[in-house]
Design a protein around this motif. Sequence first.
Motif, PDB file in Angstrom:
ATOM      1  N   LYS A  13       2.556   6.478 -11.872  1.00  0.00           N
ATOM      2  CA  LYS A  13       1.192   6.081 -12.286  1.00  0.00           C
ATOM      3  C   LYS A  13       1.108   4.762 -12.249  1.00  0.00           C
ATOM      4  N   SER A  14       1.855   3.886 -12.718  1.00  0.00           N
ATOM      5  CA  SER A  14       1.874   2.158 -12.943  1.00  0.00           C
ATOM      6  C   SER A  14       2.119   1.653 -11.526  1.00  0.00           C
ATOM      7  N   ASN A  15       3.616   2.266 -10.936  1.00  0.00           N
ATOM      8  CA  ASN A  15       3.331   1.844  -9.855  1.00  0.00           C
ATOM      9  C   ASN A  15       2.718   2.153  -8.624  1.00  0.00           C
ATOM     10  N   LEU A  16       1.292   2.812  -8.606  1.00  0.00           N
ATOM     11  CA  LEU A  16      -0.046   3.307  -7.972  1.00  0.00           C
ATOM     12  C   LEU A  16      -1.197   2.861  -8.322  1.00  0.00           C
ATOM     13  N   ASN A  17      -1.181   2.747  -9.812  1.00  0.00           N
ATOM     14  CA  ASN A  17      -2.802   1.421 -10.390  1.00  0.00           C
ATOM     15  C   ASN A  17      -1.820   0.479  -9.571  1.00  0.00           C
ATOM     16  N   LYS A  18      -0.894   0.173  -9.302  1.00  0.00           N
ATOM     17  CA  LYS A  18      -0.822  -1.876  -9.379  1.00  0.00           C
ATOM     18  C   LYS A  18      -0.492  -1.756  -7.641  1.00  0.00           C
ATOM     19  N   SER A  19      -0.999  -0.984  -6.970  1.00  0.00           N
ATOM     20  CA  SER A  19      -0.631  -0.959  -5.648  1.00  0.00           C
ATOM     21  C   SER A  19      -2.102  -1.964  -4.835  1.00  0.00           C
ATOM     22  N   ASN A  20      -1.624  -2.280  -3.883  1.00  0.00           N
ATOM     23  CA  ASN A  20      -3.173  -3.282  -3.502  1.00  0.00           C
ATOM     24  C   ASN A  20      -4.308  -2.163  -2.964  1.00  0.00           C
ATOM     25  N   SER A  21      -3.305  -1.295  -2.280  1.00  0.00           N
ATOM     26  CA  SER A  21      -4.750   0.409  -1.917  1.00  0.00           C
ATOM     27  C   SER A  21      -3.518   1.683  -1.528  1.00  0.00           C
ATOM     28  N   ILE A  22      -4.183   2.618  -2.141  1.00  0.00           N
ATOM     29  CA  ILE A  22      -3.545   3.674  -1.421  1.00  0.00           C
ATOM     30  C   ILE A  22      -4.733   4.505  -0.205  1.00  0.00           C
ATOM     31  N   HIS A  23      -3.439   5.081   1.013  1.00  0.00           N
ATOM     32  CA  HIS A  23      -4.193   6.027   1.804  1.00  0.00           C
ATOM     33  C   HIS A  23      -3.873   6.799   1.749  1.00  0.00           C
ATOM     34  N   TYR A  24      -5.201   7.878   2.511  1.00  0.00           N
ATOM     35  CA  TYR A  24      -5.399   9.603   2.332  1.00  0.00           C
ATOM     36  C   TYR A  24      -5.491   9.138   3.563  1.00  0.00           C
ATOM     37  N   THR A  25      -4.674  10.814   4.056  1.00  0.00           N
ATOM     38  CA  THR A  25      -4.866  11.010   5.639  1.00  0.00           C
ATOM     39  C   THR A  25      -6.381  11.906   5.495  1.00  0.00           C
ATOM     40  N   SER A  26      -7.213  11.904   4.603  1.00  0.00           N
ATOM     41  CA  SER A  26      -7.784  12.896   4.241  1.00  0.00           C
ATOM     42  C   SER A  26      -8.879  12.785   3.788  1.00  0.00           C
ATOM     43  N   GLU A  27     -10.360  13.575   2.982  1.00  0.00           N
ATOM     44  CA  GLU A  27     -10.719  13.668   2.305  1.00  0.00           C
ATOM     45  C   GLU A  27     -10.582  13.998   1.348  1.00  0.00           C
TER      46      GLU A  27
ATOM     47  N   ILE B  12       0.781  -1.200   0.014  1.00  0.00           N
ATOM     48  CA  ILE B  12       0.008  -0.168  -0.251  1.00  0.00           C
ATOM     49  C   ILE B  12       0.944   1.163  -0.168  1.00  0.00           C
ATOM     50  N   VAL B  13       0.178   2.157  -0.388  1.00  0.00           N
ATOM     51  CA  VAL B  13       0.889   3.680  -0.685  1.00  0.00           C
ATOM     52  C   VAL B  13       0.149   4.300   0.272  1.00  0.00           C
ATOM     53  N   SER B  14       1.031   5.711   0.587  1.00  0.00           N
ATOM     54  CA  SER B  14       0.626   6.538   1.733  1.00  0.00           C
ATOM     55  C   SER B  14       1.473   7.882   0.981  1.00  0.00           C
ATOM     56  N   PRO B  15       0.781   9.073  -0.345  1.00  0.00           N
ATOM     57  CA  PRO B  15       0.998   9.159  -0.767  1.00  0.00           C
ATOM     58  C   PRO B  15       2.179  10.978  -0.154  1.00  0.00           C
ATOM     59  N   LEU B  16       1.349  11.317   1.020  1.00  0.00           N
ATOM     60  CA  LEU B  16       1.214  12.256   2.317  1.00  0.00           C
ATOM     61  C   LEU B  16       1.349  12.812   1.001  1.00  0.00           C
ATOM     62  N   GLY B  17       0.362  13.716   0.322  1.00  0.00           N
ATOM     63  CA  GLY B  17      -0.282  14.987   0.160  1.00  0.00           C
ATOM     64  C   GLY B  17       0.535  14.959  -1.654  1.00  0.00           C
ATOM     65  N   GLN B  18       1.833  14.374  -1.494  1.00  0.00           N
ATOM     66  CA  GLN B  18       2.363  14.197  -2.781  1.00  0.00           C
ATOM     67  C   GLN B  18       1.082  14.879  -4.081  1.00  0.00           C
ATOM     68  N   LEU B  19      -0.248  14.240  -3.935  1.00  0.00           N
ATOM     69  CA  LEU B  19      -1.362  13.980  -5.390  1.00  0.00           C
ATOM     70  C   LEU B  19      -1.853  14.941  -5.173  1.00  0.00           C
ATOM     71  N   THR B  20      -1.975  16.109  -4.224  1.00  0.00           N
ATOM     72  CA  THR B  20      -2.219  17.663  -4.009  1.00  0.00           C
ATOM     73  C   THR B  20      -2.464  18.239  -4.764  1.00  0.00           C
TER      74      THR B  20
ATOM     75  N   SER C  91      -8.288  12.529  -7.262  1.00  0.00           N
ATOM     76  CA  SER C  91      -9.422  12.040  -8.601  1.00  0.00           C
ATOM     77  C   SER C  91      -8.863  12.246  -9.749  1.00  0.00           C
ATOM     78  N   SER C  92      -8.757  12.983  -9.743  1.00  0.00           N
ATOM     79  CA  SER C  92      -8.111  14.490 -10.668  1.00  0.00           C
ATOM     80  C   SER C  92      -7.717  13.387 -11.977  1.00  0.00           C
ATOM     81  N   LEU C  93      -6.154  12.567 -11.149  1.00  0.00           N
ATOM     82  CA  LEU C  93      -5.612  11.345 -11.866  1.00  0.00           C
ATOM     83  C   LEU C  93      -6.216  10.520 -11.790  1.00  0.00           C
ATOM     84  N   ASN C  94      -7.512  10.108 -11.566  1.00  0.00           N
ATOM     85  CA  ASN C  94      -8.228   8.672 -12.264  1.00  0.00           C
ATOM     86  C   ASN C  94      -7.301   7.472 -12.247  1.00  0.00           C
TER      87      ASN C  94
END
Length: 396
Positions: A152-166, A124-132, A173-176
């Motif tokens: 993007k490939s690394n993120l898409n093939k992860s089992n889940s992405i961990h966000y810390t806030s809505e 799983i990946v915690s982007p820590l705000g780098q996708l804002t 989400s704009s990255l689809n």
Amino acid sequence: MNILHVIPSIANIRGGPSLVAIETVRALNELGINSCIVTTNDNGEQLLDVPLNRWTEYEGVSIQFFSRFSPAITPIREFAFSSQLTYWLWHNISTFDLVHIHAIFSFPSTVAMVIARLRKVPYIVSPLGQLTTWALQQRSVKKQIYLNLLEKSNLNKSNSIHYTSEQEQQEASSLNLSAPSFIQPHGLALPEIIVDARAELRTYLNLPANETIILFLSRLHLKKGLDLTIPALAKLKHNNFTFLLAGQGTAEYEAEIEALLETHQLVSRTIRPGFVVGRLKDLFLQGSDLFVLNSYSENFGMAVLEAMASGLPVLTSPNVGFASMVQTQDLCLIVPQEVATIAERIAYALDHPVEMQEMAQRAKTYVAENFTWNRVAKNLIEIYQQIIDQSNECSP
């Protein structure tokens, strides 16, 4: 359950992510989950003075440090390349049930995702705000290239992405991205109460007993909005206050801050103690009158959470993830990023100390009831187990 955490750096200069990784692992271990960290010896322009290539006890958790490639070229140095870390991951990652990767756009994170996938270990990946939105606008061309070629490939093939806030999840989400995701806020260790912290802090700083202290306590970085906070304070020179500017950043950015203070004639009213930890940090938080953080972007905002937990009134921006989570509960002042408006709301806070303290006490209670590392760790364990079980079911 054996969980490996990978993060490019745990140096204090890297701010909240370093603290979060250590506290997360500590809380998981206390609940019986075997967790450890691998990272580099990155420390900004310097290197941490730590043992390399072997497990060591560091701030109460098991960490293995690997040498960071350190050329004079800053962007390459910041990428935190480490051949030793790569070698270790390739030969050892399969001994873990799951890999939790903290941060993206950095060599240790990227290579960990690639190796986990090749070795068929769930991650799983915690982007820590780098996708804002704000983060992606910084060095945007390089990030877009990197994102499209690798991340993007690394993120898409992860089992889940961990966000810390809505808010962080919505902006990403704009990255689809196609990977599933979940929201889990950070936690904190509740501070010990310092009796008469207000008087002790003023004695420590050699200030009058009635001096108002406005506190900034965070990593010194351009995204923290000091270019808004300092001009706003300059509009309040008729007020009695001292600006306690605590934190550490690069030498270049610290020079910019000093120049900004000089431009706005606030040098004589500002105290810069540098990076603070432990009881001194608690004293700053418990003894000040107002905490300010006008960040352009924070996926969560640990500094805001810590200030609230200390019973300190908070003024922050709508771009701080944690603030957006509590904006309907009247727990802090959420102020648009306009110098005049920030100045006006700071003045309001200083003129209404009773109202601010009532708000701060509500916030303190809310944080104590809802944000502890024990609760965070329990939630993560459930998520880890679900992912491990699903991975095992899919295995031939």
